[in-house]
Each structure stands twice: as structure tokens, then as C-alpha cells.
Design a protein around this motif. Structure first.
Motif, PDB file in Angstrom:
ATOM      1  N   ARG A   2       0.868  -1.313  -0.116  1.00  0.00           N
ATOM      2  CA  ARG A   2      -0.028   0.089  -0.021  1.00  0.00           C
ATOM      3  C   ARG A   2       0.650   1.139  -0.204  1.00  0.00           C
ATOM      4  O   ARG A   2       1.459   1.375   0.889  1.00  0.00           O
ATOM      5  CB  ARG A   2      -0.880   0.112   1.251  1.00  0.00           C
ATOM      6  N   HIS A   3       0.527   2.180  -0.793  1.00  0.00           N
ATOM      7  CA  HIS A   3       1.289   3.337  -1.135  1.00  0.00           C
ATOM      8  C   HIS A   3       0.748   4.281  -0.050  1.00  0.00           C
ATOM      9  O   HIS A   3      -0.469   4.403   0.140  1.00  0.00           O
ATOM     10  CB  HIS A   3       1.463   3.978  -2.534  1.00  0.00           C
ATOM     11  N   CYS A   4       1.427   5.195   0.612  1.00  0.00           N
ATOM     12  CA  CYS A   4       0.902   6.355   1.076  1.00  0.00           C
ATOM     13  C   CYS A   4       0.497   7.435   0.043  1.00  0.00           C
ATOM     14  O   CYS A   4       0.942   7.394  -0.940  1.00  0.00           O
ATOM     15  CB  CYS A   4       1.788   7.033   2.061  1.00  0.00           C
ATOM     16  N   ARG A   9       3.628  11.654   0.891  1.00  0.00           N
ATOM     17  CA  ARG A   9       4.927  11.621   0.275  1.00  0.00           C
ATOM     18  C   ARG A   9       5.652  13.014   0.222  1.00  0.00           C
ATOM     19  O   ARG A   9       6.788  12.993   0.228  1.00  0.00           O
ATOM     20  CB  ARG A   9       4.779  10.779  -0.832  1.00  0.00           C
ATOM     21  N   TYR A  20      11.567   5.129   1.917  1.00  0.00           N
ATOM     22  CA  TYR A  20      10.340   4.566   1.645  1.00  0.00           C
ATOM     23  C   TYR A  20      10.461   4.087   0.212  1.00  0.00           C
ATOM     24  O   TYR A  20       9.814   2.815  -0.100  1.00  0.00           O
ATOM     25  CB  TYR A  20       9.237   5.823   1.466  1.00  0.00           C
ATOM     26  N   ASN A  21      10.827   4.537  -0.795  1.00  0.00           N
ATOM     27  CA  ASN A  21      11.144   3.907  -2.150  1.00  0.00           C
ATOM     28  C   ASN A  21      11.925   2.652  -2.112  1.00  0.00           C
ATOM     29  O   ASN A  21      11.335   1.650  -2.848  1.00  0.00           O
ATOM     30  CB  ASN A  21      11.905   5.043  -3.298  1.00  0.00           C
ATOM     31  N   MET A  24       9.525   0.144  -0.776  1.00  0.00           N
ATOM     32  CA  MET A  24       8.315  -0.317  -1.630  1.00  0.00           C
ATOM     33  C   MET A  24       8.860  -1.257  -2.742  1.00  0.00           C
ATOM     34  O   MET A  24       8.106  -2.124  -3.075  1.00  0.00           O
ATOM     35  CB  MET A  24       7.877   1.034  -2.276  1.00  0.00           C
ATOM     36  N   SER A  28       7.464  -4.975  -3.153  1.00  0.00           N
ATOM     37  CA  SER A  28       6.890  -5.314  -4.520  1.00  0.00           C
ATOM     38  C   SER A  28       7.658  -6.492  -4.999  1.00  0.00           C
ATOM     39  O   SER A  28       6.853  -7.613  -5.604  1.00  0.00           O
ATOM     40  CB  SER A  28       6.880  -4.095  -5.512  1.00  0.00           C
ATOM     41  N   GLN A  43       5.640  -3.665   4.919  1.00  0.00           N
ATOM     42  CA  GLN A  43       4.435  -2.902   4.718  1.00  0.00           C
ATOM     43  C   GLN A  43       4.624  -2.261   6.319  1.00  0.00           C
ATOM     44  O   GLN A  43       4.235  -1.011   6.421  1.00  0.00           O
ATOM     45  CB  GLN A  43       3.398  -3.551   4.758  1.00  0.00           C
TER      46      GLN A  43
END
Length: 91
Positions: A2-4, A9, A20-21, A24, A28, A43
Motif C-alpha cells: 500500500r502506497h501512502c 509523500r 520509502y522508495n 516499496m 513489491s 509494509q
């Protein structure tokens, strides 16, 4: 993963955004490998990482509310002052 939100951001520091990147991307990859157990852990780390930015966003909202309150109070006082001036002119 889930992205913020874009707003959150945008309030991440450069270091937080880089982390964060990376998280993620790792999450993924883990999901693509059907390693949802490990992606869940990633997550949770992302959720912890973005908490300071969420607080910064909340503070911006509170500051905006305070500015609106100040503006409305000034407007109310100006209206009262004009009403008093009108009363003095009509007396």
C-alpha cells in the motif's frame, strides 16, 4: 504493498523518501515472489516510516484551521467596529 498518499509523500524528508522508495521496491519484489509473509513485515516498516510525515500533515491542517479562525475573528471585529462607527454617525 500500500502506497501512502501524495500529500504524505510530499512531506517526507529526502532520507525518508529514499528509504520509502527502497522499502516499496523490496516489498513489491517480495509480493511478486509470493512472499506475502515478508512483504507484510516490509509494509509495517513503511507504516512506521511515514508516521512523522502524517504528523506534519496534521500540523499543517491545524495551522490552517488556526489561520482561518484568526481571519474570521478579525473579520468579525472589523464588522463590529464598522457597526459602532455607523451608530456614532447616526447619533
Amino acid at each position: 504493498m500500500r502506497h501512502c498518499s501524495v500529500q504524505v509523500r510530499g512531506l517526507l524528508t529526502r532520507e525518508e523518501l529514499d528509504r520509502y522508495n527502497a522499502l516499496m521496491e523490496a516489498g513489491s519484489f517480495l509480493e511478486s515472489q509470493n512472499r506475502y509473509d515478508l512483504a507484510y513485515t516490509i509494509q509495517k516498516e513503511v507504516d512506521l516510516l511515514i508516521q512523522p510525515a502524517i504528523e506534519r500533515l496534521k500540523e499543517k491542517g491545524r495551522e490552517r484551521d488556526r489561520a482561518t479562525e484568526r481571519y474570521l475573528e478579525e473579520k468579525r471585529l472589523n464588522a463590529l467596529q464598522l457597526a459602532d462607527e455607523d451608530d456614532e454617525e447616526n447619533s
